[in-house]
Design an enzyme around this catalytic site. Structure first.
Site, PDB file in Angstrom:
ATOM      1  N   GLN A  42       0.717  -1.196   0.007  1.00 30.72           N
ATOM      2  CA  GLN A  42      -0.244   0.007   0.031  1.00 30.72           C
ATOM      3  C   GLN A  42       0.831   1.255  -0.026  1.00 30.72           C
ATOM      4  O   GLN A  42       0.366   2.301  -0.389  1.00 30.72           O
ATOM      5  CB  GLN A  42      -0.901   0.020   1.230  1.00 30.72           C
ATOM      6  N   HIS A  80      -2.205  -4.871 -12.560  1.00 34.97           N
ATOM      7  CA  HIS A  80      -1.679  -4.587 -14.264  1.00 34.97           C
ATOM      8  C   HIS A  80      -2.582  -5.275 -15.119  1.00 34.97           C
ATOM      9  O   HIS A  80      -2.409  -5.311 -16.213  1.00 34.97           O
ATOM     10  CB  HIS A  80      -0.148  -5.179 -14.138  1.00 34.97           C
ATOM     11  N   ASP A 119       2.444   0.468  -8.009  1.00 35.03           N
ATOM     12  CA  ASP A 119       3.798   0.753  -8.631  1.00 35.03           C
ATOM     13  C   ASP A 119       4.442   1.864  -7.902  1.00 35.03           C
ATOM     14  O   ASP A 119       5.664   1.734  -7.747  1.00 35.03           O
ATOM     15  CB  ASP A 119       3.579   1.278 -10.366  1.00 35.03           C
ATOM     16  N   ARG A 161       3.696   0.029  12.770  1.00 33.79           N
ATOM     17  CA  ARG A 161       3.291  -1.309  12.299  1.00 33.79           C
ATOM     18  C   ARG A 161       3.498  -1.194  10.927  1.00 33.79           C
ATOM     19  O   ARG A 161       2.827  -0.403  10.257  1.00 33.79           O
ATOM     20  CB  ARG A 161       2.156  -1.541  12.787  1.00 33.79           C
ATOM     21  N   HIS A 189       0.875  -9.192   4.840  1.00 34.30           N
ATOM     22  CA  HIS A 189      -0.139  -8.398   4.551  1.00 34.30           C
ATOM     23  C   HIS A 189      -0.454  -8.478   2.969  1.00 34.30           C
ATOM     24  O   HIS A 189      -0.318  -7.205   2.201  1.00 34.30           O
ATOM     25  CB  HIS A 189       0.290  -6.799   5.133  1.00 34.30           C
ATOM     26  N   ASN A 240      -1.923 -10.661   8.598  1.00 41.01           N
ATOM     27  CA  ASN A 240      -2.716  -9.577   8.900  1.00 41.01           C
ATOM     28  C   ASN A 240      -4.180 -10.001   8.233  1.00 41.01           C
ATOM     29  O   ASN A 240      -4.245 -10.392   7.060  1.00 41.01           O
ATOM     30  CB  ASN A 240      -2.388  -8.172   7.947  1.00 41.01           C
ATOM     31  N   GLU A 241      -5.395 -10.060   9.211  1.00 38.89           N
ATOM     32  CA  GLU A 241      -6.529 -10.230   8.816  1.00 38.89           C
ATOM     33  C   GLU A 241      -6.672 -11.569   7.794  1.00 38.89           C
ATOM     34  O   GLU A 241      -7.299 -11.614   6.733  1.00 38.89           O
ATOM     35  CB  GLU A 241      -7.024  -9.283   7.819  1.00 38.89           C
ATOM     36  N   ASN A 255      -8.120  -5.902  14.307  1.00 39.70           N
ATOM     37  CA  ASN A 255      -8.204  -4.660  13.778  1.00 39.70           C
ATOM     38  C   ASN A 255      -9.879  -4.430  13.853  1.00 39.70           C
ATOM     39  O   ASN A 255     -10.729  -5.249  13.632  1.00 39.70           O
ATOM     40  CB  ASN A 255      -7.929  -5.036  12.187  1.00 39.70           C
ATOM     41  N   TYR A 293     -12.914  -1.938  12.791  1.00 39.35           N
ATOM     42  CA  TYR A 293     -13.433  -0.759  11.893  1.00 39.35           C
ATOM     43  C   TYR A 293     -14.816  -0.637  12.186  1.00 39.35           C
ATOM     44  O   TYR A 293     -15.378   0.565  12.295  1.00 39.35           O
ATOM     45  CB  TYR A 293     -13.231  -1.227  10.668  1.00 39.35           C
ATOM     46  N   GLU A 340      -5.195  -1.972  14.203  1.00 40.78           N
ATOM     47  CA  GLU A 340      -5.830  -0.988  12.911  1.00 40.78           C
ATOM     48  C   GLU A 340      -7.047  -0.807  13.381  1.00 40.78           C
ATOM     49  O   GLU A 340      -7.987  -1.428  14.277  1.00 40.78           O
ATOM     50  CB  GLU A 340      -6.036  -1.825  11.819  1.00 40.78           C
TER      51      GLU A 340
HETATM   52  C1  GBH Z   1      -7.811  -3.462   6.402  1.00 34.36           C
HETATM   53  O1  GBH Z   1      -8.859  -4.217   6.206  1.00 34.36           O
HETATM   54  C2  GBH Z   1      -6.569  -3.858   5.851  1.00 34.36           C
HETATM   55  O2  GBH Z   1      -5.919  -4.493   6.730  1.00 34.36           O
HETATM   56  C3  GBH Z   1      -5.877  -2.568   5.292  1.00 34.36           C
HETATM   57  O3  GBH Z   1      -4.895  -3.065   4.545  1.00 34.36           O
HETATM   58  C4  GBH Z   1      -6.793  -1.509   4.676  1.00 34.36           C
HETATM   59  O4  GBH Z   1      -6.350  -0.507   4.013  1.00 34.36           O
HETATM   60  C5  GBH Z   1      -7.762  -1.070   5.790  1.00 34.36           C
HETATM   61  O5  GBH Z   1      -8.370  -2.279   6.520  1.00 34.36           O
HETATM   62  C6  GBH Z   1      -8.727  -0.113   5.368  1.00 34.36           C
HETATM   63  O6  GBH Z   1      -9.852  -0.989   4.373  1.00 34.36           O
HETATM   64  O7  GBH Z   1     -14.795  -4.659  -1.392  1.00 34.36           O
HETATM   65  O8  GBH Z   1     -17.007  -4.895  -0.273  1.00 34.36           O
HETATM   66  O9  GBH Z   1     -15.622  -6.813  -0.603  1.00 34.36           O
HETATM   67  C7  GBH Z   1      -9.906  -4.159   6.684  1.00 34.36           C
HETATM   68  C8  GBH Z   1     -11.138  -5.094   6.267  1.00 34.36           C
HETATM   69  C9  GBH Z   1     -11.669  -6.482   4.232  1.00 34.36           C
HETATM   70  C10 GBH Z   1     -12.630  -4.236   4.588  1.00 34.36           C
HETATM   71  C11 GBH Z   1     -12.025  -6.373   2.799  1.00 34.36           C
HETATM   72  C12 GBH Z   1     -13.069  -4.222   3.143  1.00 34.36           C
HETATM   73  C13 GBH Z   1     -13.672  -5.526   1.094  1.00 34.36           C
HETATM   74  C14 GBH Z   1     -14.988  -5.148   1.187  1.00 34.36           C
HETATM   75  N1  GBH Z   1     -11.587  -5.054   4.826  1.00 34.36           N
HETATM   76  N2  GBH Z   1     -13.244  -5.486   2.514  1.00 34.36           N
HETATM   77  S1  GBH Z   1     -15.665  -5.462  -0.532  1.00 34.36           S
END
Ligand code: GBH
Length: 513
Positions: free
Chosen positions: A60, A80, A93, A118, A163, A207-208, A348, A350, A417
């Site tokens: 990322q 790509h 890229d 992290r 990750h 990660n996750e 993590n 959210y 996170e």
């Molecule tokens: C985290 O995932 C990641 O660890 C991190 O890299 C990321 O940048 C951050 O959260 C913010 O998103 O496209 O509708 O299928 C959080 C869990 C799993 C949430 C994948 C979004 C895709 C939803 N994520 N999910 S969808």
């Protein structure tokens, strides 16, 4: 990710029905848990040794996708593709160009006053073929320089081994669906422990896992975009857990006595709130928690998948005509080997979703939703971010921590996170408010529920490549100018606010000790 069955996907599109029941649920939820917006923030100082940090991940932010001998990974390949699956054909890229600008990254970490950073290691930058036949010196040097710069500034590294950027060579062999991933991951981990372990005390293997296995191998919305619900996703989980355990045991045997670090894994999901107080909805919540968090945390704590997961998948597999469960079994030796393979658990946090039992649906359906017989959704009315899946629900953070604390007694947790997306504005009051309210609930979980949380990580240090959403959803404390070759970093209002939190360990004007 919302958990859906075919039938409930239809339910999801019926807006009238969703929203009227949602309003009621929303009111009920707030009423029952005593939460309203505008309530006071927890005014107790976080413990003196509580750690505040920020996070990023290799693909990322790093860029330099084909420089200095780096190999190709599944995100290089995914981004790509023509046509591209990513918003605006974006790629990593160049991303934030952290490969060249790591000193600037450390400088802004210093401005924030982060106790730790992290970040993750790019497997194909260290082992270009994916295998350990050749270690790429330039790749190793990059991470050594970063770690050196962090330590020179008194910032502790917390390193995620994986990750999501799997070497393409391993994906060509089936990725996490092929059990060769177990030893290959251990080989990669060994190189990392050997090269960096003297300076790294905090390690995370994956990660996750649920994003890797469910979103990558069932929903097909993250690379490698494989569509194998209820089959590939469980193979992935099974191999991933065994890879985690073997890397943990290898650390025990080969590095722990000399390096004395901690090794854990980062789990995630939403908090799955029962949509009503009915026993069916409460049971649906518990079942979905076990299919998501339990799938990855239960094996390392208790050696095996949760009972309800084994039972449900076995029952549906039999009804579907399979002679064995689609969920692979651990052998008695593996159960013993797996138990206790964590020094801490990363989580993590959210968002929150409401759950109810999935009614109807055909027996042929496979995957977490149909196997758990649970469906989940988010009411339209919930406070939004720029990401469709991310609604702002601070009280869910406390409930999630309560659940983890009571299911995995004795475990120490670190929030690896927590973050909010917007359009990238500098005056990011909504992000600041999100952080403030979530941190307050996290402080409550420590104070009132006795959950052992020793650190908190904001996602993210800076705006970066948000997977399939490209650069269209911004999570950074710092803005990054993606039009400038320098990828100039500018602090947002939230960064200045967070710098005050890392300094005072307090969310209000004056804290109670
Ligand atoms: C985290 O995932 C990641 O660890 C991190 O890299 C990321 O940048 C951050 O959260 C913010 O998103 O496209 O509708 O299928 C959080 C869990 C799993 C949430 C994948 C979004 C895709 C939803 N994520 N999910 S969808």
């Amino acid at each position: 990710m919302s958990i859906k069955t075919a039938k409930n996907q239809k339910f999801m599109t019926d807006r009238t029905m969703t929203s009227s029941s949602a309003v009621l649920t929303l009111l009920l939820t707030f009423y029952c848990s005593g939460n309203t917006y505008g309530e006071e923030l927890n005014n107790r100082r976080f413990p003196q040794d509580f750690m505040f940090g920020v996070a990023t991940a290799s693909y990322q932010v790093e860029g330099a996708w084909n420089e200095d001998g780096k190999g190709v990974n599944i995100w290089d390949v995914a981004t790509h593709q023509v046509p591209s699956p990513v918003v605006n054909n974006a790629t990593g890229d160049v991303a934030c160009d952290s490969y060249h600008q790591y000193k600037r990254d450390v400088a802004i970490l210093k401005e924030i006053g982060a106790d730790f950073y992290r970040f993750s290691l790019s497997w194909s930058r260290i082992l270009p073929s994916g295998f350990d036949d050749k270690v790429n010196k330039a790749g190793v040097k990059y991470y050594k320089n970063l770690i050196k710069e962090l330590r020179a500034n008194n910032i502790t590294p917390l390193v995620t081994l994986f990750h999501w950027d799997l070497p393409q060579s391993l994906q060509d062999l089936g990725g996490f669906q092929n059990d060769i991933i177990i030893d290959r991951f251990v080989d990669f981990a060994r190189v990392c422990f050997r090269e960096f372990g003297e300076d790294v005390q905090y390690w995370m293997t994956f990660n996750e896992p649920i994003s890797i296995c469910h979103v990558g191998y069932a929903l097909a919305t993250l690379a490698p975009q494989i569509n194998s619900p209820g089959m590939g996703e469980y193979l992935c989980a099974h191999n991933l857990m065994r890879a985690h355990a073997k890397a943990y045991r290898m650390y025990d045997e080969e590095f722990r006595s000399a390096q004395n670090g901690l090794v854990g894994i980062d789990v995630n999901g939403a908090w799955y709130e029962p949509s009503t107080n009915s026993s069916e909805d409460i049971e649906a919540s518990e079942t979905l928690m076990q299919f998501t968090y339990g799938c990855y945390a239960h094996p390392i704590v208790h050696g095996d998948y949760p009972e309800v997961m084994k039972k449900n998948v076995a029952r549906r597999s039999a009804l579907q005509g399979y002679t064995r469960s689609r969920l692979p079994e651990f052998t008695p030796e593996e159960i013993k080997y797996m138990t206790g393979t964590y020094d801490y658990i990363g989580v993590n946090i959210y968002t929150t979703e409401l759950v109810t039992p999935a009614k109807g649906g055909s027996i042929s359906e496979m995957g977490i939703g149909p196997d758990a017989q649970v469906t989940s959704w988010q009411p339209e009315e919930w406070e939004k971010s720029s990401s469709s899946w991310l609604k702002v629900v601070p009280w869910g953070a406390r409930k999630l921590l309560q659940w983890l604390g009571s299911n995995y007694k004795g475990a120490r947790f670190i929030i690896t996170e927590n973050g909010y997306s917007d359009d990238g504005r500098l005056e990011d009051d909504a992000r600041l408010s999100y952080y403030e309210r979530y941190l307050s609930k996290i402080r409550d979980a420590i104070e009132f529920d006795g959950v052992d949380v020793f650190g908190y990580t904001a996602w993210s240090l800076m705006d970066n490549f948000e997977w399939m959403r490209g650069y269209s959803e911004k999570f950074g404390l710092y803005q990054v100018d993606f039009n400038s070759p320098n990828r100039t970093r500018t602090p947002k209002k939230s960064a200045k606010w967070y710098a005050n939190v890392t300094r005072t360990k307090c969310l209000v004007e004056t804290c109670v000790e």
